[in-house]
Design a protein around this motif. Structure first.
Motif, short mmCIF file in Angstrom:
data_model
loop_
_atom_site.label_atom_id
_atom_site.label_comp_id
_atom_site.label_asym_id
_atom_site.label_seq_id
_atom_site.Cartn_x
_atom_site.Cartn_y
_atom_site.Cartn_z
N ALA A 18 43.27 -55.21 -38.52
CA ALA A 18 44.58 -55.80 -37.98
C ALA A 18 44.55 -57.24 -38.01
O ALA A 18 45.71 -57.73 -37.72
CB ALA A 18 44.78 -55.07 -36.66
N PHE A 29 47.28 -57.68 -40.22
CA PHE A 29 48.50 -57.46 -39.93
C PHE A 29 49.32 -58.47 -39.89
O PHE A 29 49.34 -59.36 -39.30
CB PHE A 29 48.39 -56.82 -38.45
CG PHE A 29 48.15 -55.32 -38.54
CD1 PHE A 29 47.90 -54.79 -37.05
CD2 PHE A 29 48.66 -54.42 -39.41
CE1 PHE A 29 47.75 -53.21 -36.96
CE2 PHE A 29 48.63 -53.07 -39.41
CZ PHE A 29 48.04 -52.34 -38.19
N ALA A 30 50.57 -58.02 -40.53
CA ALA A 30 51.57 -59.06 -40.48
C ALA A 30 52.21 -59.19 -39.08
O ALA A 30 51.93 -58.08 -38.06
CB ALA A 30 52.99 -58.19 -41.30
N ASP A 89 54.89 -59.26 -37.49
CA ASP A 89 55.94 -58.36 -37.10
C ASP A 89 55.29 -57.07 -36.61
O ASP A 89 55.77 -56.41 -35.68
CB ASP A 89 57.04 -58.18 -37.89
CG ASP A 89 56.77 -57.99 -39.49
OD1 ASP A 89 57.59 -57.57 -40.25
OD2 ASP A 89 55.55 -57.96 -39.82
N ILE A 90 54.18 -56.58 -37.34
CA ILE A 90 53.73 -55.38 -36.95
C ILE A 90 52.95 -55.65 -35.62
O ILE A 90 53.24 -54.47 -34.73
CB ILE A 90 52.77 -54.77 -38.04
CG1 ILE A 90 53.34 -54.53 -39.25
CG2 ILE A 90 52.11 -53.37 -37.42
CD1 ILE A 90 52.36 -53.92 -40.56
N GLU A 114 55.21 -55.41 -32.99
CA GLU A 114 55.78 -54.16 -32.58
C GLU A 114 54.85 -53.31 -31.68
O GLU A 114 55.38 -52.88 -31.02
CB GLU A 114 56.00 -53.17 -33.95
CG GLU A 114 57.49 -53.73 -34.75
CD GLU A 114 58.62 -53.44 -34.02
OE1 GLU A 114 58.84 -52.35 -33.33
OE2 GLU A 114 59.46 -54.32 -34.16
N ILE A 115 53.67 -53.43 -31.75
CA ILE A 115 52.60 -52.83 -31.01
C ILE A 115 52.56 -53.38 -29.95
O ILE A 115 52.70 -52.80 -28.71
CB ILE A 115 51.19 -52.83 -31.73
CG1 ILE A 115 51.09 -52.25 -33.17
CG2 ILE A 115 50.16 -52.51 -30.69
CD1 ILE A 115 49.95 -52.36 -33.98
N ARG A 138 55.29 -52.57 -27.02
CA ARG A 138 55.35 -51.26 -26.54
C ARG A 138 54.08 -51.01 -25.43
O ARG A 138 53.76 -49.91 -25.01
CB ARG A 138 55.01 -50.17 -27.54
CG ARG A 138 56.22 -49.93 -28.43
CD ARG A 138 55.85 -49.33 -29.86
NE ARG A 138 56.81 -48.74 -30.60
CZ ARG A 138 57.47 -49.40 -31.27
NH1 ARG A 138 57.38 -50.88 -31.51
NH2 ARG A 138 58.64 -49.03 -32.04
N LEU A 139 53.59 -52.24 -25.08
CA LEU A 139 52.31 -52.18 -24.22
C LEU A 139 53.01 -52.55 -22.69
O LEU A 139 54.16 -53.26 -22.47
CB LEU A 139 51.38 -53.17 -24.49
CG LEU A 139 50.42 -52.93 -25.67
CD1 LEU A 139 49.41 -54.36 -25.94
CD2 LEU A 139 49.36 -51.87 -24.98
N PRO A 140 52.37 -51.86 -21.66
CA PRO A 140 52.79 -52.20 -20.22
C PRO A 140 52.30 -53.73 -19.85
O PRO A 140 51.42 -54.03 -20.76
CB PRO A 140 51.96 -51.14 -19.35
CG PRO A 140 50.98 -50.66 -20.26
CD PRO A 140 51.44 -50.94 -21.60
N TRP A 151 46.82 -63.96 -30.31
CA TRP A 151 47.37 -62.99 -29.15
C TRP A 151 47.73 -63.75 -28.29
O TRP A 151 49.22 -63.26 -27.50
CB TRP A 151 46.40 -61.93 -28.98
CG TRP A 151 45.97 -61.05 -29.83
CD1 TRP A 151 45.85 -61.11 -31.16
CD2 TRP A 151 46.00 -59.36 -29.57
NE1 TRP A 151 45.58 -59.67 -31.51
CE2 TRP A 151 45.77 -58.93 -31.03
CE3 TRP A 151 45.97 -58.60 -28.45
CZ2 TRP A 151 45.65 -57.50 -30.85
CZ3 TRP A 151 46.03 -57.24 -28.82
CH2 TRP A 151 45.75 -56.76 -29.96
N ARG A 153 63.28 -53.88 -24.20
CA ARG A 153 63.03 -52.68 -24.21
C ARG A 153 62.85 -51.94 -23.08
O ARG A 153 63.04 -50.60 -22.79
CB ARG A 153 61.52 -52.81 -25.09
CG ARG A 153 61.69 -53.01 -26.30
CD ARG A 153 60.26 -52.93 -27.11
NE ARG A 153 60.00 -51.43 -27.21
CZ ARG A 153 60.06 -50.43 -28.37
NH1 ARG A 153 60.59 -51.08 -29.32
NH2 ARG A 153 59.69 -49.28 -27.98
N CYS A 179 53.38 -47.29 -34.12
CA CYS A 179 52.99 -48.44 -33.12
C CYS A 179 52.88 -47.81 -31.82
O CYS A 179 52.09 -48.43 -30.98
CB CYS A 179 54.22 -49.34 -33.15
SG CYS A 179 54.17 -50.46 -34.83
N PHE A 237 40.23 -54.20 -33.23
CA PHE A 237 40.87 -54.95 -34.19
C PHE A 237 40.08 -55.88 -35.10
O PHE A 237 40.50 -56.72 -35.78
CB PHE A 237 41.81 -55.84 -33.44
CG PHE A 237 43.19 -55.12 -33.22
CD1 PHE A 237 43.02 -54.18 -32.00
CD2 PHE A 237 44.36 -54.71 -33.84
CE1 PHE A 237 44.02 -53.21 -31.44
CE2 PHE A 237 45.32 -53.92 -33.45
CZ PHE A 237 45.24 -53.42 -32.34
#
Lengths: 402, 164
Positions: A17, A20-21, A23-24, A27-28, A31-33, A47, A63, B122, B141
């Motif tokens: 990862a 990882f681009a 944007d990916i 996206e992940i 979605r995290l709390p 990060w 979201r 995702c 990762f």
């Protein structure tokens, strides 16, 4: 035949990862709390910068709003400052009750010397006014970031009205305060813009036949602040909702109230999920409430609650203010200015939250978000320059919270 | 199996039942997919509309192993009459793989612009990592860029709320 793909296929199947681009990865992360995101700021600089970016905080908030709002909502109360994870009391799991209430220990937020009063709550930021030195505090109870704000030159400790909310047009948070003693009667309003960090005066005339029901803070909903008011143009005074649009900075009476029979006066407004909530029965042995999701005159109201509290053993509250609602339909009331209870309208039982009280308590709902009271920049010693390709620069400032 | 050659482009082609597209992976393997299933990918959709005569599309960034599964996903999601519950269960099975494979699915979904697969991938990764510590994340990762211990301590201090 087209070979339309421009990217090279240099990375092997086991490449991980780090490649990882962006944007990916975003996206992940989206979605995290919240707590996971706070911890993952410690993973590495990349990060840290992605999660600290204001654009990211906004996307994450969007979201949340589009999904299950309740899971990210908490109650914030004053005197002393505590946050309540109110759903925990509805879990039915034994032993959770104590965990439902958390006390603050932030020295800057200690309100024993300077009493703090609630102004409003929006996007995870709580706004409080400081009585002692006449200023304001903007606080994110989740990330514990706080920022002191100056009072206006026209600050009146007994100022009639306050409100705090977000103006999407200018992408700014605003504090609104009426100058005069009697609501908006003298039409002078002072507005603080978080972006500019300063106050300015503006005119906001309320038509003479309209007045506000009582001194209070506006409820922020859909880009405007709302209060219950009265229309005295007719023989019998009529309840109305008066709104202050944060973009237009104008007072208007747009929303109609529900049609009711009988002796009902609408006492207060609140927010229920994504809806505006109006209720009656604060001082009575009953409670009725309605919600609406649409703005404007065409919006219709749905009755949500209608119950009586007469005859419930042990129940003798003289005043109840609804603050929050659990998924199963129970109501969190702040009662008698010092207790917080969870009431079950189905079986007329209630439970106390283990909160403390020093004086008249005020409560509000807030969402757990990453929104910072400093908006785009934050005073910080760490990561003095961050060049992850997002164009985010963290300024090097001395480490002060002010 | 190949679509009939059209003599001219002026007349509208007769509706072809189950038009098939062939995809070729980076390692030369070919896979057939119904056009309706391929339309789940915005990238493939654009290529199909630009290039309606040819039915072989090279996908140089994705290996055969991954492409096979992506084709399976798109075909399943293009199927008529599947209720939400069974589709959900099928999706759950689909992503019950090791995280390297999962990352491959996500990259493929991003590359081919398949929103449903990207969202599923995702969300699965998010659910998998949300309870981890920063050190565990670094391992998962394979992040090697280190911060100095001072920097790490500062960030931790600032975000103590997340560790409570």
């Amino acid at each position: 035949m087209k070979g339309a793909f421009a990217e090279s296929s240099g990375t092997s199947a086991s490449a991980v990862a780090e490649s990882f681009a962006e944007d990916i990865l975003i996206e992940i992360l989206l979605r995290l709390p919240i707590k996971s995101l706070g911890r993952f700021k410690c993973v590495c600089k990349r990060w840290w910068s992605l999660i600290s970016d204001r654009g990211f905080a906004k996307s994450h908030l969007e979201r949340l709003k589009a999904g299950d709002i309740i899971s990210s909502q908490r109650i914030f109360k004053t005197r002393p400052l505590e946050t309540i994870n109110y759903e925990l009391l509805d879990g039915g799991i034994g032993g959770e009750d104590d965990r439902a209430v958390v006390k603050f220990h932030e020295p800057r937020m200690d309100d024993s010397s300077w009493p703090l009063e609630l102004v409003g709550s929006c996007d995870g930021l709580v706004c409080l006014s400081v009585m002692g030195y006449s200023g304001f505090v903007l606080y994110n109870p989740t990330t514990k970031k706080c920022r002191n704000l100056p009072s206006s030159d026209h600050f009146r400790p007994d100022g009639f009205l306050f409100g705090f909310g977000y103006d999407s047009r200018s992408d700014d948070y605003k504090i609104v305060q009426s100058k005069g003693r009697n609501g908006f009667e003298d039409a002078q309003v002072v507005i603080f813009s978080l972006k500019s960090g300063s106050w300015r005066t503006t005119q906001a005339k309320l038509e003479s036949h309209l007045c506000l029901y009582e001194r209070g803070d506006g409820v922020y909903w859909k880009g405007a602040l709302h209060w219950c008011g009265l229309d005295r143009s007719k023989e019998k005074a009529e309840d109305v909702i008066i709104s202050f649009d944060l973009s237009e900075e104008k007072l208007q009476q747009l929303l109609r109230l529900p049609e009711v029979n009988g002796d009902i006066s609408f006492e207060g407004l609140g927010v229920h999920g994504a809806n505006l909530f109006v209720y009656h029965g604060s001082y009575k042995d009953c409670f009725q409430a309605w919600i609406t999701s649409e703005y404007g005159k065409g919006g219709s109201w749905t009755k949500l609650y209608n119950f009586t509290t007469e005859g419930i053993s042990g129940y003798s509250f003289w005043r109840k203010i609804p603050v929050a609602y659990t998924r199963s339909g129970k109501i969190v009331f702040q009662v008698d200015v010092y207790r917080t209870i969870m009431f079950n309208p189905e079986d007329n039982t209630y439970k106390d939250y283990p909160t403390q009280c020093r004086h008249d308590v005020e409560s509000t709902i807030y969402m757990e978000t990453l929104i910072s009271p400093y908006l785009d920049y934050e005073p910080s010693r760490i990561y003095s320059l961050c060049t992850s390709g997002l164009g985010l620069n963290v300024l090097v400032l001395s480490f002060l919270f002010s | 199996m190949s679509s009939p050659p059209s003599a001219s482009a002026s007349s509208s082609p007769p509706p072809c039942p189950k038009k098939m597209i062939t995809l070729r992976s980076s390692d030369g393997a070919t896979f057939e997919i119904e056009e309706t299933a391929a339309l789940q990918s915005k990238t493939l959709e654009n290529m199909i509309h630009e290039n309606c005569a040819s039915t072989l599309i090279p996908v140089p960034n994705i290996t055969g192993e991954v492409l096979a599964r992506v084709v399976e996903f798109c075909s399943k999601h293009a199927e008529a009459g599947v209720d939400d519950e069974s589709l959900g269960a099928w999706d759950e099975e689909f992503v019950a793989v090791d995280h390297t494979t999962l990352f491959d699915y996500i990259r493929a979904a991003n590359f081919l612009e398949i929103p449903t697969l990207l969202d599923l991938g995702c969300q699965t990764v998010a659910d998998m990592i949300k309870g981890k510590t920063p050190d565990e994340i670094k391992k998962t990762f394979k992040i090697t860029t280190a911060c100095t211990p001072e920097e790490e301590e500062e960030v931790r201090g600032e975000n103590q709320w997340a560790f409570e």
